[in-house]
Design an enzyme around this catalytic site. Structure first.
Site, PDB file in Angstrom:
ATOM      1  CE  LYS A   1      -3.678  -2.392  -0.302  1.00 15.10           C
ATOM      2  NZ  LYS A   1      -4.439  -3.160   0.646  1.00 15.10           N
TER       3      LYS A   1
HETATM    4  C1  PLP Z   1      -5.500  -4.309   0.990  1.00 15.86           C
HETATM    5  C2  PLP Z   1      -6.951  -4.141   1.126  1.00 15.86           C
HETATM    6  C3  PLP Z   1      -7.644  -4.454   2.299  1.00 15.86           C
HETATM    7  C4  PLP Z   1      -7.019  -5.228   3.428  1.00 15.86           C
HETATM    8  O1  PLP Z   1      -5.923  -4.639   4.010  1.00 15.86           O
HETATM    9  P1  PLP Z   1      -5.043  -5.433   5.072  1.00 15.86           P
HETATM   10  O2  PLP Z   1      -4.274  -4.338   5.768  1.00 15.86           O
HETATM   11  O3  PLP Z   1      -4.157  -6.368   4.299  1.00 15.86           O
HETATM   12  O4  PLP Z   1      -5.939  -6.153   6.001  1.00 15.86           O
HETATM   13  C5  PLP Z   1      -8.981  -4.117   2.397  1.00 15.86           C
HETATM   14  N1  PLP Z   1      -9.630  -3.528   1.385  1.00 15.86           N
HETATM   15  C6  PLP Z   1      -9.026  -3.244   0.218  1.00 15.86           C
HETATM   16  C7  PLP Z   1      -9.809  -2.568  -0.870  1.00 15.86           C
HETATM   17  C8  PLP Z   1      -7.674  -3.553   0.039  1.00 15.86           C
HETATM   18  O5  PLP Z   1      -7.081  -3.300  -1.141  1.00 15.86           O
END
Ligand code: PLP
Length: 376
Positions: free
Chosen positions: A182
């Site tokens: 991210k």
């Molecule tokens: C990455 C992601 C998540 C989950 O994030 P984590 O921190 O890995 O639990 C939730 N929603 C979306 C749209 C994502 O891309």
């Protein structure tokens, strides 16, 4: 040349910050986590931030804090990562999936109202790729039907709504992801932003076993206080100071990193414009953090394209396989292929290209050159 899809931007600064925490011998939630929460609130412009171990936990705790329970229905988009809807199921509630807008790939606001029933309690909105969903109208619908709104801002750290404010302030609760791929990463981690004092208290309680006091407050510092009460069977979703130290450095770099993403997006747009592809729709009213740069291949086979890019050393990805096409969602809730035609059509043609601040000009040129070679 080998080009990764979304590697983390880790420098000596992050390594030193983490080392400092390790040397301090206070590893779990403590002063660094509190500092990260405070600085994140300041950055977003929210009153409060609650740090957790993932966005999945953030979504789950948010639903719990809003008292979502068995029998409830929660409206969300089919075009998202499983965590968005799995967490609804973890509360015993039913995910009511909705199709997307063909341009922004965000939840289609017009479809939301059609799916509201007497059981509907909330809407979970995803800001796909970093571009704000149609929040003004979604909040209007929420007010009209007395629904709660949770924002899944996993892609949108640093994005802005059309009102110019940073994403993290319109819904009742907003959930961010600091997963390794991210825009801001702590390895694993997440954050909930919020402007409601009562919800913050509940979330902090749920985050750590339902304890009346944070463990770090009991043990950190000279005066130890061993007593605590359990006010409900909470969960174990706290962030650690190791992650928070990483997050504090990443937060300092976030605006610069997002600007770099934006400039890469502009170059892609300019260079790929002549090809038979649909470029991401840019809404000039808001500001995307460009977590993703998805293109749709109008005539070329998408799977073939991914293979060809791979053979040239370029990694790509697909966001997302619609949830209504997943076997569990079909078996458990009766969703079927064909239920949400726009998501399906987009899914078959879409591919996400590499976009991240460390991507060099020569790498970007190589990607663009390779795409042109494959598509011509
Ligand atoms: C990455 C992601 C998540 C989950 O994030 P984590 O921190 O890995 O639990 C939730 N929603 C979306 C749209 C994502 O891309």
């Amino acid at each position: 040349m080998k080009i990764q899809f979304s590697p983390p931007d880790i420098t000596l600064k992050e390594i030193e910050a983490v080392t400092k925490v390790l040397k301090s011998k206070w590893l779990t939630m403590g002063p660094k986590t509190i500092e990260f929460e405070n600085k994140f609130s300041k950055y977003i412009g929210s009153k409060f931030s609650i740090a957790v171990n993932s966005c999945t936990s953030a979504l789950f705790l948010s639903l719990k804090a809003l008292n979502i329970q068995p029998g409830d229905e929660i409206i969300t988009t089919t075009f998202t990562f499983a965590a968005t809807a799995n967490t609804i199921i973890h509360c015993g509630a039913k995910p009511i999936l909705v199709d997307i807008d063909p341009n922004t790939y965000n939840i289609n606001t017009k479809e939301i109202e059609k799916r509201i029933s007497s059981k509907t309690k909330a809407i979970v909105v995803v800001h796909y790729g970093g571009q704000s969903a149609d929040m003004d109208n979604i909040m209007k619908i929420a007010r009209k039907y007395d629904l709660k709104v949770i924002e899944d801002a996993a892609h949108a750290a640093g994005s802005r709504y059309s009102n110019g404010k940073k994403i993290g302030n319109m819904g009742n609760l907003t959930c961010f992801s600091f997963y390794a791929t991210k825009n801001l990463t702590t390895g694993e981690g997440g954050m909930i932003t919020c402007n409601d004092n009562k919800l913050v208290k509940r979330l902090k309680n749920l985050r750590l076993h339902g304890m009346s006091k944070d463990a770090w407050k009991r043990y950190y510092g000279v005066k130890s206080n061993w007593y605590y009460d359990i006010t409900e069977p909470g969960y174990k979703c706290n962030m650690t100071d190791i992650n928070a130290a990483l997050g504090l450095i990443q937060l300092q770099k976030l605006d610069r990193a997002n600007n770099k993403r934006r400039s890469i997006a502009l170059k892609y747009n300019k260079q790929l414009n002549e090809l038979d592809v649909q470029l991401p729709f840019i809404d000039n009213k808001n500001e995307s953090a460009y977590h993703l740069f998805p293109i749709q291949l109008n005539s070329f086979n998408r799977d073939q394209f991914i293979n060809d890019m791979n053979s040239h050393g370029i990694a790509t990805s697909v966001h997302f396989i619609p949830l209504h096409m997943m076997s569990y969602y079909q078996n458990e809730f009766g969703y079927q292929d064909g239920d949400f035609p726009i998501s399906e059509k987009v899914f078959h043609k879409i591919v996400s290209l590499p976009i991240y601040p460390q991507l060099s000009d020569s790498q970007l040129k190589y990607i663009i050159r390779t795409i042109k070679k494959i598509l011509r």
